[in-house]
Motif scaffolding. Sequence first.
Motif, PDB file in Angstrom:
ATOM      1  N   PHE A   1      43.490  24.974  52.873  1.00  0.00           N
ATOM      2  CA  PHE A   1      43.029  26.230  52.280  1.00  0.00           C
ATOM      3  C   PHE A   1      41.774  26.733  52.984  1.00  0.00           C
ATOM      4  O   PHE A   1      41.653  27.913  53.333  1.00  0.00           O
ATOM      5  CB  PHE A   1      42.765  25.985  50.790  1.00  0.00           C
ATOM      6  CG  PHE A   1      42.346  27.201  50.028  1.00  0.00           C
ATOM      7  CD1 PHE A   1      43.243  28.198  49.727  1.00  0.00           C
ATOM      8  CD2 PHE A   1      41.041  27.331  49.588  1.00  0.00           C
ATOM      9  CE1 PHE A   1      42.862  29.310  49.012  1.00  0.00           C
ATOM     10  CE2 PHE A   1      40.645  28.445  48.871  1.00  0.00           C
ATOM     11  CZ  PHE A   1      41.565  29.436  48.577  1.00  0.00           C
TER      12      PHE A   1
ATOM     13  N   SER B   1      48.932  33.693  55.605  1.00  0.00           N
ATOM     14  CA  SER B   1      47.692  33.007  55.999  1.00  0.00           C
ATOM     15  C   SER B   1      46.540  33.990  56.123  1.00  0.00           C
ATOM     16  O   SER B   1      45.391  33.668  55.788  1.00  0.00           O
ATOM     17  CB  SER B   1      47.904  32.269  57.320  1.00  0.00           C
ATOM     18  OG  SER B   1      48.247  33.178  58.354  1.00  0.00           O
TER      19      SER B   1
ATOM     20  N   VAL C   1      45.265  34.664  52.575  1.00  0.00           N
ATOM     21  CA  VAL C   1      44.474  33.530  52.092  1.00  0.00           C
ATOM     22  C   VAL C   1      43.098  33.498  52.758  1.00  0.00           C
ATOM     23  O   VAL C   1      42.070  33.295  52.109  1.00  0.00           O
ATOM     24  CB  VAL C   1      45.219  32.207  52.336  1.00  0.00           C
ATOM     25  CG1 VAL C   1      44.348  31.014  51.959  1.00  0.00           C
ATOM     26  CG2 VAL C   1      46.512  32.177  51.534  1.00  0.00           C
TER      27      VAL C   1
ATOM     28  N   VAL D   1      42.704  28.413  43.932  1.00  0.00           N
ATOM     29  CA  VAL D   1      43.796  28.763  44.851  1.00  0.00           C
ATOM     30  C   VAL D   1      44.845  29.646  44.194  1.00  0.00           C
ATOM     31  O   VAL D   1      45.782  30.079  44.864  1.00  0.00           O
ATOM     32  CB  VAL D   1      44.479  27.491  45.402  1.00  0.00           C
ATOM     33  CG1 VAL D   1      43.476  26.604  46.095  1.00  0.00           C
ATOM     34  CG2 VAL D   1      45.187  26.721  44.291  1.00  0.00           C
TER      35      VAL D   1
ATOM     36  N   PRO E   1      45.012  33.556  45.772  1.00  0.00           N
ATOM     37  CA  PRO E   1      45.712  33.693  47.059  1.00  0.00           C
ATOM     38  C   PRO E   1      47.183  33.310  46.997  1.00  0.00           C
ATOM     39  O   PRO E   1      48.006  33.880  47.724  1.00  0.00           O
ATOM     40  CB  PRO E   1      44.927  32.771  47.998  1.00  0.00           C
ATOM     41  CG  PRO E   1      44.148  31.878  47.128  1.00  0.00           C
ATOM     42  CD  PRO E   1      43.858  32.656  45.891  1.00  0.00           C
TER      43      PRO E   1
ATOM     44  N   SER F   1      50.121  35.730  48.092  1.00  0.00           N
ATOM     45  CA  SER F   1      51.194  35.317  48.995  1.00  0.00           C
ATOM     46  C   SER F   1      52.566  35.598  48.380  1.00  0.00           C
ATOM     47  O   SER F   1      53.495  36.033  49.081  1.00  0.00           O
ATOM     48  CB  SER F   1      51.053  33.826  49.303  1.00  0.00           C
ATOM     49  OG  SER F   1      49.778  33.543  49.869  1.00  0.00           O
TER      50      SER F   1
END
Length: 382
Positions: free
Chosen positions: A70, A228, A231, A350, A353, A357
Amino acid sequence: MKRRGESDGGATVTAGPGAAEGGTRWGALGRINPFTFGLVGALGVLLALLIGAMIGQLSTVLVYIGLALFLALGLDPIVSFIERKLPRGAAISIVVAVVIIVFAGIILAIVPVLVQQISHLVQTLPTTIDDITKSGWYKDVTRQYGDSIQQGLDGVLKFFKDPGNLATIGGGLIAVGAGIAGGLTGVTIVLILTLYFMASLRSIKRIAARFVPEYRRERFSELVDDVSGAVGRYVIGQASLALINGILSLIFLTIIGAPMPALLALIAFLGSLIPLVGTLIGAIVNSLICLLASPLTALVAFIYYLVYMQVEAYIISPRIMNKAVAVPGAIVVIAAVGGGTIGGILGALVAIPVAASAIIIIQKVVFPAQDRKTVPPKVPAA
């Protein structure tokens, strides 16, 4: 009873190969010993339990790996930005050097100050307690609840005079020390894994694409880059909010004479890393610690954090996070609450994100697939 191939009124009864294979298969299953069947099933259950136990034993390692990946995704946009001017190897080296310097600088800057301020607090604690007992609000409280306060103090003194309780406290202190040492070890492991993942992130993406059929790899690689990137932008945005809160807290708490302003600023920084409720939790903890100075200092600190949270929610956060991830507000709340329920602080960290995603995957995979279905499939006639 007609055998295979015999005629019945001009019709021939013939069993196809599928029927023969099916009959053979079911016949073989019917001939399996029930004990053997149960034994194989029991072995499958034991294997599943063994895999679950192994995952449970490796849960800490898996958390380290997930957190490091991460953070590596969060640092990758910085590497890509530097890569526009320098080769990727040089860009990674610069980011690695900066991360190590910042990590060492935080330790060297915070730890001596914390030790100094804690020792100063221990030295001035008797004077602080004496000032509190001589204050007017303490006398008013004592006048109303004097018996209860005295009973509480007697209970505390009795607790500390018991040797068994002292041994328990000593064991607790040892456990706390071991927990701190384990935490530092975990931070070091995560830092090392982050640097490795950041250096090999492109290789990881290429290997992941090899598991996808060749005609889908280009689309898969684009999707992985989008995820990605989301994130990474989120990590940078959340870290920026936390850094702003930490710096402003250090400046303001130093001005009002709060105890241990460096520690309180660190608490504010770490709290702001947690979405939604982190800033509020840090504000409450810091305001309570400010009571060691005076109730007025605690009140001023609490009012400051109330004002700051409004400014962060309506001015700072929208300007930073809207450029990072485009997630609707309702989904942000649901994702943060759900992630916190499942995985605690790391889950809440998390969750957003992950939600971003999922939105990217839905928009670029699910919706286009549905849009291509313009004509309903034909149903064969009966």
